[in-house]
Every structure is written in C-alpha cells, then in structure tokens.
Design an enzyme around this catalytic site. Structure first.
Site, PDB file in Angstrom:
ATOM      1  N   HIS A  65      -0.426   5.950   9.236  1.00 19.55           N
ATOM      2  CA  HIS A  65       0.520   4.861   9.482  1.00 19.55           C
ATOM      3  C   HIS A  65       1.924   5.236   8.990  1.00 19.55           C
ATOM      4  CE1 HIS A  65       1.407   0.380   9.493  1.00 19.55           C
ATOM      5  NE2 HIS A  65       2.393   0.830   8.734  1.00 19.55           N
ATOM      6  N   GLU A  66       2.005   5.690   7.749  1.00 25.88           N
ATOM      7  CA  GLU A  66       3.327   5.971   7.182  1.00 25.88           C
ATOM      8  C   GLU A  66       4.008   7.144   7.885  1.00 25.88           C
ATOM      9  OE1 GLU A  66       4.448   3.654   5.307  1.00 25.88           O
ATOM     10  OE2 GLU A  66       2.454   2.756   5.205  1.00 25.88           O
TER      11      GLU A  66
ATOM     12  N   GLU B 192       5.755  -2.103  13.059  1.00 25.00           N
ATOM     13  CA  GLU B 192       4.465  -2.244  12.374  1.00 25.00           C
ATOM     14  C   GLU B 192       3.288  -2.211  13.353  1.00 25.00           C
ATOM     15  OE1 GLU B 192       4.207  -1.598   9.511  1.00 25.00           O
ATOM     16  OE2 GLU B 192       6.221  -1.958   8.750  1.00 25.00           O
TER      17      GLU B 192
ATOM     18  N   ALA C 256       0.848  -1.193   0.000  1.00 22.04           N
ATOM     19  CA  ALA C 256       0.000   0.000   0.000  1.00 22.04           C
ATOM     20  C   ALA C 256       0.884   1.244   0.000  1.00 22.04           C
ATOM     21  CB  ALA C 256      -0.912  -0.004   1.223  1.00 22.04           C
ATOM     22  N   ALA C 257       1.934   1.170   0.781  1.00 25.66           N
ATOM     23  CA  ALA C 257       2.827   2.322   0.886  1.00 25.66           C
ATOM     24  C   ALA C 257       4.132   1.896   1.545  1.00 25.66           C
ATOM     25  CB  ALA C 257       2.172   3.427   1.720  1.00 25.66           C
ATOM     26  N   MET C 258       5.135   2.754   1.435  1.00 26.90           N
ATOM     27  CA  MET C 258       6.422   2.478   2.076  1.00 26.90           C
ATOM     28  C   MET C 258       6.972   3.772   2.660  1.00 26.90           C
ATOM     29  SD  MET C 258       8.752   0.415   2.940  1.00 26.90           S
ATOM     30  CE  MET C 258      10.178   0.970   3.886  1.00 26.90           C
ATOM     31  N   GLU C 259       7.362   3.662   3.939  1.00 24.86           N
ATOM     32  CA  GLU C 259       7.660   4.858   4.731  1.00 24.86           C
ATOM     33  C   GLU C 259       9.097   5.352   4.604  1.00 24.86           C
ATOM     34  OE1 GLU C 259       7.077   1.760   5.960  1.00 24.86           O
ATOM     35  OE2 GLU C 259       8.506   1.284   7.566  1.00 24.86           O
ATOM     36  N   ASN C 260       9.699   5.326   3.407  1.00 25.33           N
ATOM     37  CA  ASN C 260      11.075   5.815   3.291  1.00 25.33           C
ATOM     38  C   ASN C 260      11.184   7.190   3.934  1.00 25.33           C
ATOM     39  OD1 ASN C 260      11.587   3.566   1.490  1.00 25.33           O
ATOM     40  ND2 ASN C 260      10.404   4.751   0.015  1.00 25.33           N
TER      41      ASN C 260
HETATM   42 ZN   LIG Z   1       4.192  -0.070   8.230  1.00 26.23          ZN
END
Ligand SMILES: [Zn+2]
Length: 994
Positions: free
Chosen positions: A410-411, A433, A374-378
């Site tokens: 969340h991110e 997480e 869904a997404a990535m928190e770079n």
């Molecule tokens: Zn996460």
C-alpha cells in the site's frame, strides 16, 4: 449549517474594524502634464504593454483559480455529469465569498492569491528538552494583487517576519500588522503595499516550538535498548499537521520544492525525504545535515526524523537505494529483512505496471515504536509502526505476515498515487487511498501469485466488509464535501479506503487490464508533480476506452457510484413466458428500511446506478460464458440464452461488481442444489459471493431466514478456503446476534454439524514451525485454520481437548510447541476453558515476549476468559498501566465485547471511561470510530439501545458519524430479533441434519 452561520456573523463584525486598513487607501493627487506627440506615442506603447502583461496575468491567474476552485470541490465538473449534485456546492462558495471576502483568514481554504515555489527550511533540534527552533524562507509568486500573506501555523511561536520583493530595491517590505488567527490555524502578515501579480516575493520567518508528545506534527517517542530509554523524534504531517512544524501553505494543491537542513547533536542521525547532500560538523558536537532539494510536492508529504537507529540496505537495478531503519536490536535480529526484500521487488513492479519511474534517488522505510496510523507514505521516507513492518519469521503467523505485506504494498503504491500525483483536495482522498488499497491486492499477487488476492481475498476482506457499512442509511458518499478542518480527518474512513478500492476494481474489470493500465499511465504522466481530481482520472479512462472504439462515458457512470451513498441490490427473475427473458430491477440496499424513512436526507430519495451486470446461465452440466448487461433503469427486461425449468441464473460473475444480487426463490433453490451436487461449476469467488449475499439479504429481510441456513448445508462439499471464510464471517455475525438468546445451542449445534466432517478430515496442522507458507498456497493452511476456528468456537469437544493439551504441554515443559498459525485459536480456547492459572500464565508470557506479533495474540487471548473479574482487571490494567501499548487498548476493549460474557462489561467500561478514551484517541478519529462500532455492534436488546441513545445525548456525541451508525446497527439488531428470531429458530428446530 450552524457553524457556517456563526463564522459569518463574526466575519461581519470584524470587517468594520479592518475596513480602514485593508480597503480604504489614500488617493494620489492628479497632476496635469503637458501633452506632446512623443509622450502620446510613449504612453500608447506602455498602455499596450500593460494590456499584454495584464492579459497574460489574467490567463495565468484564471487557470490557477480554476484549479483552486476545482480543488475545493466547488466547480467539480468540467462540464460533465449531473447538475443536481453540483448546485448546492456552487451556491455555497459564492455565498461565502461575498460575505467575508475581506477576511480570507476566516475561510477553511487559503486565499488563492499567492503560490509557493520553494521552501528553504532550517531546523535546530534539541532532544535534551524536546524543543526545536527554525527558520523558513518561502519563495512565492503573487497571482492576484494582495497585501496579505496568509500561512498556516499551529502551536508555533513566531519570532520574526521579514518580507522581500524580487525588485532590485534591497531591504524588507514594511509590515503593517501580523497576527495569529487560531480558529483557522493561520498566521497573517499584512503589508503596507500591495504585492503585484507575476512578481516573486520571499517571506522569512523564525520560530520555535515543542517536539510534542502527541503523535502529530513533529513528535517524539521512545524505546528501551539494553535497559536504557532512548528517544527519537519524527513527523506526521498528513493531513494538516505540517503547520505544527513550520509556517507553510498547508494544502495539497500548493506544491513546491523543499530544501531541508537539520541541526542536532552528532550522537543522533537525521533523515528526510531526500538524501543528505552535505553535512557540516561543529566543534561542540553538533552536526547539520543539508538534504537535497525535493521535487515539487505537497507539504503533507514532507518528513524528517532524528533518531539513533541502524539500518539494512538494498539497491534496485535502477540504482534506487532502499534502507530500512529500526531499533538496533530489531535490525540485528533481521526483523526488517522481509520488508526490505519485498520493497525492492515492489519498486520494480510498480515501475513496470505504471510505466513511470520511481522519482527519487532513495527510499527509506522507518520503523517507529509509536505512530497514529499503521504507516505514512511520505515521499522517500515512509514511516511504519513497528507491528506493520518488522517480522520474525519463526513466531509470526501467516495472517500477520499477510497484513504486514499489504501495508508495505500500500505505502509503496502511494509513492505514485499520492506523492507523485496528489488529489487536489481532501474530498477526493479516496482517489489515493482507494487506489493504494486496491493495489495491495494486485501487488501482493505479484509478490506471491499463489495467494490469489485480487480474485479471492479481496472479496471477503474488502467487498463484503465495506458493503456491511455502506448498507446503512447513515452511510455517506465516497466523495465527501469538506467544509471544516475537522472534516478532513473524517474523510479517511473505510468508505474511502474499501469502497474506493471496490469501485476501482469494478472499473478495472469492466475496462480490462490493458486499457485500465493505459489509462493509469496517461493519468500519471499528465499530472506528475501536480494535482488531479477524480474527473481527470475518469477522462483518461474514457479516452483509453475510446481509442479502442468503446464509447463509454466513465465520468457519467462513476459519478453515480461516487456521489451517491450506498449501493444497489439487483434482483433478477425469470419471466414465465417462453421468450427466454429476465426482468432485472435495482433498488438501494439498506439493512433497515425504517432507518431510511427516518433519515430526512434519504426519505423519498430514490437512487439509481449504472450497473455493469455480468450474467451467466447454467444447469447441472453446463454454464454459459457471461454477458455484460448495463442496467441503468429501475426495471428492465433482457433476453438471455436458452433457459428451461432447471436453468439457473447467476449474476455478478466473480463478484467484480459493487452490488448485491437477489433472485426469485426458485432460482435460489436451483443454485443451492447446484452447490450441493457440484459446487465447482460455480467459481470460487461466486461461491463466496453467494454466501455473503444470501446471509445479508436475509438479515435485511429480502429473503426468508432459512435460505442462508440451507445454503451452508453444502459446506462439507467445499474444499476451498474463500467460501469457508465468507461463511465463517457471516456465521460469527449471526452468532453474536444470537449468543445471548435461550435457543442459542440450536444454532451452534447446527453450525457444528456442517463444520465437523471437514474438521475431522483436515485435522490440526503439524507441530513444527517451518515458515513454509511463503512457498505454498496459503489457502491450504488457511482453510485448516478457518475450520479449526469454527470447530473450537462453536464447541467441538475434540478441538477443545487438543487446545487444552497444547496449553498444558506448554506450561509443564515451558516449550511452546503450538504451530504459530493457530496460536490465537489455541490460546483463546485454553483461556476460556481452563482455570485462572492459565490466564496468569498467558499474562506473564505477554510481558516477557519481545516479538510484537506474539504479544498481540497473547493479549487478545486474555479477553476470552469467562471470568468477569479477570476481564475487568484486564480492562483496567490496559488503560491505566504502561504495559499495554496504546494502539492495543482499543482492541482489548473490543475483544472483551465480543465475548458474550464480556459484552455488557465492555459496553459499561467504554461509557465510564469515555472521557479518558476520547481525550487519548479523539484526534485520530479513525481509531475512535473503530472503538465505537466495536463496542456497540453486537448490542441487540431494547434496553441496550436506550442506553446507547442516552449515552450519546449525555456525551454530546450526536454529530459523530460513528454514533449515528451505531444507533442504526443496534436498532436493526433489535428489529431483527422482533421480526425474524422466531422464524429462524422454528426452521432450525426441524432442520435436516445435512
Ligand atoms: Zn494510504
């Protein structure tokens, strides 16, 4: 076990071959020297110096060693907790060390001899042929003498390698041999001379590679703008794919700083974690962007992108620049504005909550058409798949908005939990997480207090959801050991996310918010720019409690919950004596006790937890304030307040605890009576909790089947959304179990009788779409929606007629006047009841619609058809044509399987196309397991169980956890039919009308 043995066998074979070069060294000839006093003194001083230096070196290396060892989950505890769990882990590593210590490249983990300090990474990106070339300069420190530099690489063509020492002598060190060892994705450079502790070295590597089509490492994707296909390239490094883009120490513990420069055609722009510091243009139409140096961070959070997007911008009060980058048409239509707006508010919220500033000068949000997650928190450059960040307020439903909001919350949380403080190793991935998932609810409550997420929605969406999964004998502890690289993907599952969040919520409620917040602040301040393990967090929480005079050893409590799988069912029963005492017992809750007996790891094992049980007593006119009872034994007796024959007991107040509660039958009857006469005496959260517990306890055979059916008789009195939501989830589950049985209508009629009064009272939402959900409590609309959905799906004629007339109106006027919030219900009902033309109409609309949220709803509606031919056509089209986005194919198959008429079709299709599906989604195991459980969870005949077992054997899926779960679920379904179906229908046949 087999894997381990095999690698050791290989290890010994290779050690002979390498013995010469690595171990045996020629000795220098001893020389006699003349001794005089001065020399002796000089010698003594140098020895002393040597001792001091060595002592420092040892101290430093020990402390690094310690964290490396801890990180492998091997020496997990700082003297705390149960030795039983740790023993096997200890045994493991020492065994391995002695066996193949000579070939460190064969280990899962890098040898801890070197520690990177800084990466200078320069890349040239060629979008016309999707390749890139690069040069990396890694400055690293030697911790233990070694000749070997072991770095991660995968799919990279290494051209040149040079190694320099920091000593004054210029020139490169001599390299004896260098090679790629693919099984562990490492590149080994062996030097002639040893590197020495405390000294700094540099390695310079040039390489080139492809910009892959697969969505990992540095990959490409495309979109269409004004009829023209445009490409972009972006990274996804978590968990182990940075090595596909540059040689590096690709483990979270090896934090370093990074200076990235990207060279590309000037028609593109580039982004990375940090802002552009300098940009140099060349005459030939190429440009190089030099990005500022990052803070210390893990490799998997590094990111960059090359694209031609446009953006919208916002600036926080502290001057942090937030930009949302997306396709130019999406930016122009304002689809990114919502996410940008909430991100700005969230940065401020988290800063205030954690009392730790956001660390970077900017934060970019990048909306990409394709992404494996869904997404990535770079850090500073978070990447989202478009459906989770772009919102068209006119057509998006509330649930779409809510989901998107949660992903963004969340991110942004990860910028602290993950980016700033990173788990030492993947076994504790739930630390980041679980927190980010928990904070989805806290952050959403900050944005929209009326949503009441933490107190309400958390229960149905997280707690009830994960207790289904964790109630299986094939579940696993939340902290999972990671032995192989392939294990790393596996730890990102719902247990990590949802159970993690549920445990953190339980703990936050036990501690109270001020202490919880203080503990978090202390944890973040202590470990910022570094790594931490779960014990580090528990220690901070214990300290925060102790400062308030509360002596609870959090590590001891939480180890029970994190190192043991599953959760307890707490049974509370009133004693007959007159001393106001209750007996409280705990046992491991499993749906199918046979599965537990059959599982050799669980057989005879009795788990026990330290349970914070909040308990209240009440009667028709009064409820006591709750008391907390710590239950740590199998059975305990406790005195509670005054009780008589009409007093009921209620455990797990507001369902803050991660466990189920059962009572004696008399108490269940009193609770049901209370709900019938005055439900508001019991909190909304507990009403939902009682419903979820009662259905699941009956499902697992702890209670007679009529108790849950009796409980839902009160629903006509229920005017809150959450208990309805809990009930409808339980009822759909049951419906899928029963929908192919002969007497199914007995059940659906019974449900309809409970739903219809509410349905007629609430009616349908107004036709206008005014997007007002952002201002009003969502519960009102959601309750209406929930009741409508139940009415339509269980066969209410009025609901059907309404849906059909809405669709007819749409077709004849070509104007969609269906309220966005209930479109999914209307489309699905229309497709299932109306003829083929409607299916074709929806199919056509699916193609012409440009709003991502609407597209998804239309696609799912197509799976509601009762025409097998059309369902088959849909399945085939979704897999073979480009028309259905990759990430939606899985949903199509799962949704076809939810349709009782499509159940077997989806199951057969899944088996036939397994090879294709597996090769397409195999890497992202998370999606894969969603598919496996999605197509199998409602199979419930002996024949289907056998088909499943046979398929697992022939497809070689025996070891996949998702298949083990599937078998257990289907087995339990079959067993439920044998044991309880008759009893269930018998009661329904003479059920009161309600
Ligand atoms: Zn996460």
């Amino acid at each position: 076990m087999g894997i381990e043995d095999a690698s050791m066998r290989n290890g010994r074979a290779l050690s002979d071959q390498w013995a010469d070069s690595v171990v045996v060294r020629p000795r220098t000839t001893e020389q006699h020297i003349t001794v005089n006093k001065r020399l002796v003194l000089g010698f003594a001083i140098s020895i002393l110096t040597l001792i001091v230096v060595t002592a420092i070196a040892i101290t430093l290396s020990l402390s690094f060693e310690r964290c490396a060892a801890e990180s492998s989950g091997v020496l997990a505890a700082n003297g705390s907790s149960n030795s039983k769990w740790k023993q096997s882990r200890d045994g493991n590593i020492s065994h391995r060390d002695s066996e193949d210590g000579q070939q460190p490249w064969r280990h899962l983990r890098l040898p801890a001899n070197l520690r990177p300090r800084h990466y200078d990474l320069r890349l040239s990106v060629y979008m016309e042929n999707f390749t890139f070339s690069g040069e990396v300069n890694i400055e690293f420190e030697c911790v233990h003498s070694t000749k070997l530099i072991v770095l991660h690489t995968d799919r990279l063509q290494v051209e040149k390698v040079l190694v320099y020492s920091d000593s004054k002598k210029a020139g490169a060190m001599r390299i004896q041999r260098r090679f790629h060892y693919q099984p562990k994705q490492v590149y080994v450079t062996s030097l002639h001379r040893e590197m020495k502790p405390l000294r700094i070295y540099k390695i310079n590597i040039t390489f080139h590679a492809h910009i892959e089509h697969e969505l990992l490492g540095f990959f490409r994707s495309s979109y269409v703008l004004n009829g023209e296909r445009r490409f972009l390239a972006v990274t996804q490094f978590s968990p182990t794919h940075a090595r596909k883009a540059f040689p590096c120490f690709d483990e979270p513990i090896y934090k370093a700083t990074f200076s990235v420069s990207l060279k590309h055609e000037s028609s593109y722009q580039s982004l990375s974690n940090m802002p552009v510091e300098a940009s140099t243009s060349e005459e030939d139409g190429w440009v190089t962007n030099h990005f500022s140096r990052t803070p210390r961070m893990s490799t998997y959070y590094l990111a960059w992108a090359v694209c031609n997007f446009t953006y919208r911008e916002a600036v926080t009060d502290n001057g942090v620049v937030i930009r949302l980058y997306a396709r130019p048409d999406a930016i122009q239509s304002g689809s990114g504005d919502y996410a940008l707006h909430i991100t700005k508010r969230l940065l401020q919220f988290y800063q205030d909550y954690f009392k730790v500033k956001y660390s970077l000068p900017k934060l970019d949000l990048l909306a990409v058409p394709k992404h494996p997650y869904a997404a990535m928190e770079n850090w500073g450059l978070s990447v989202f798949v478009e459906q989770k960040i772009l919102l068209d307020p006119d057509v998006s439903s509330f649930s779409y908005q809510m989901e998107l909001t949660m992903v963004v919350v969340h991110e942004i949380c990860h910028q602290w939990f993950g980016d700033l403080v990173t788990p030492v190793w993947w076994e504790d991935v739930w630390l980041k997480e679980g927190f980010a998932h928990y904070f989805e609810f806290i952050g959403a409550d900050f944005l929209f207090p009326k949503w009441n997420m933490e107190k309400q929605r958390f229960l149905t969406d997280v707690l009830h959801e994960v207790m289904l999964l964790d109630g299986l004998a094939s579940s696993h502890p939340i902290s999972q050991e990671v032995f192989e690289a392939t294990d790393i993907d596996r730890v990102f599952d719902w247990i990590a996310y949802k159970k993690g969040a549920a445990l953190i919520r339980m703990l936050a409620n036990v501690m109270g918010q001020p202490l919880f917040q203080r503990g978090l602040n202390d944890y973040l301040m202590t470990h910022m720019y570094g790594n931490a393990a779960r014990d580090d967090l528990w220690n901070k929480f214990s300290e925060a409690m102790q400062r308030e005079g509360k002596d609870i050893n959090i590590t001891q409590v939480m180890d029970r919950w994190t190192l043991q799988m599953g959760y307890p069912v707490v049974t509370i029963s009133k004693n007959d004596s007159l001393d106001n005492s209750v007996t409280i017992s705990q046992e491991h809750f499993v749906y199918d006790t046979d599965a537990k007996i059959q599982n050799p790891e669980l057989f005879n094992k009795s788990f026990q937890w330290q349970i914070p049980l909040m308990l209240a007593v009440g009667n028709s006119s009064h409820i006591s304030t709750e008391t907390i009872i710590w239950v740590s034994n199998k059975t305990e007796t406790h005195r509670v307040g005054h009780m008589d024959g009409e007093t009921w007991l209620l455990g797990n107040i507001n369902q803050t605890g991660y466990f189920r509660v059962n009572y004696d039958l008399h108490n269940w009857r009193l609770l049901i009576q209370q709900l019938m006469t005055n439900p508001t005496m019991i909190s909304v959260g507990n009403r939902a909790g009682l419903i979820d517990d009662v259905f699941n306890l009956a499902r697992a055979g702890y209670l007679p089947q009529n108790i849950p059916l009796q409980m839902i008789l009160y629903l006509s009195q229920e005017s809150e959304f959450l208990p309805w939501h809990a009930a409808s989830r339980a009822l759909y589950q049951l419906d899928k179990l029963l929908d192919r049985t002969e007497d199914h209508s007995l059940f659906s009629d019974y449900v309809l009788r409970q739903v219809e009064p509410k349905y007629h009272k609430l009616g349908w939402p107004a036709t206008s779409a005014d997007g007002s959900f952002m201002r009003v409590a969502y519960q009102t609309q959601e309750l209406q929606r929930e009741v409508m959905m139940l009415a339509c799906s269980f066969g209410n004629k009025h609901c059907h007629r309404q849906a059909v007339s809405f669709i007819s109106d749409w077709i004849s006027s070509n104007k969609n006047r269906i309220p966005p919030n209930v479109r999914d219900i209307v489309y699905c009902t229309g497709v299932s009841l109306m003829d083929e033309d409607v299916w074709e109409f929806i199919w056509m609309k699916f193609h012409s619609s440009t709003a991502v949220s609407e597209k998804k709803v239309l696609l799912e509606a197509l799976t509601c058809s009762d025409n097998i031919f059309l369902l088959n056509r849909l399945l085939n089209l979704s897999l073979t044509s480009d028309l259905v986005p990759d990430q939606d194919v899985i949903d199509v198959i799962i949704h076809v399987g939810r349709n009782p008429l499509g159940r077997h079709l989806a199951w057969r299709y899944f088996r036939e196309k397994w090879d294709i599906l597996n090769s397409r989604y195999g890497e992202a195991l998370f999606m894969n397991s969603k598919l496996i459980s999605g197509v199998t969870e409602f199979l419930n005949t002996e024949a289907e169980l056998n088909e499943l077992k046979e398929f697992i054997l022939t497809s070689g899926g025996e070891s996949a956890p998702a298949f083990a779960r599937a078998v257990e679920i289907v087995q339990a379904n079959v067993k439920w039919h044998i044991l309880f179906q008759q009893q269930f229908y018998r009661w329904l046949r003479k059920a009161p009308d309600g």
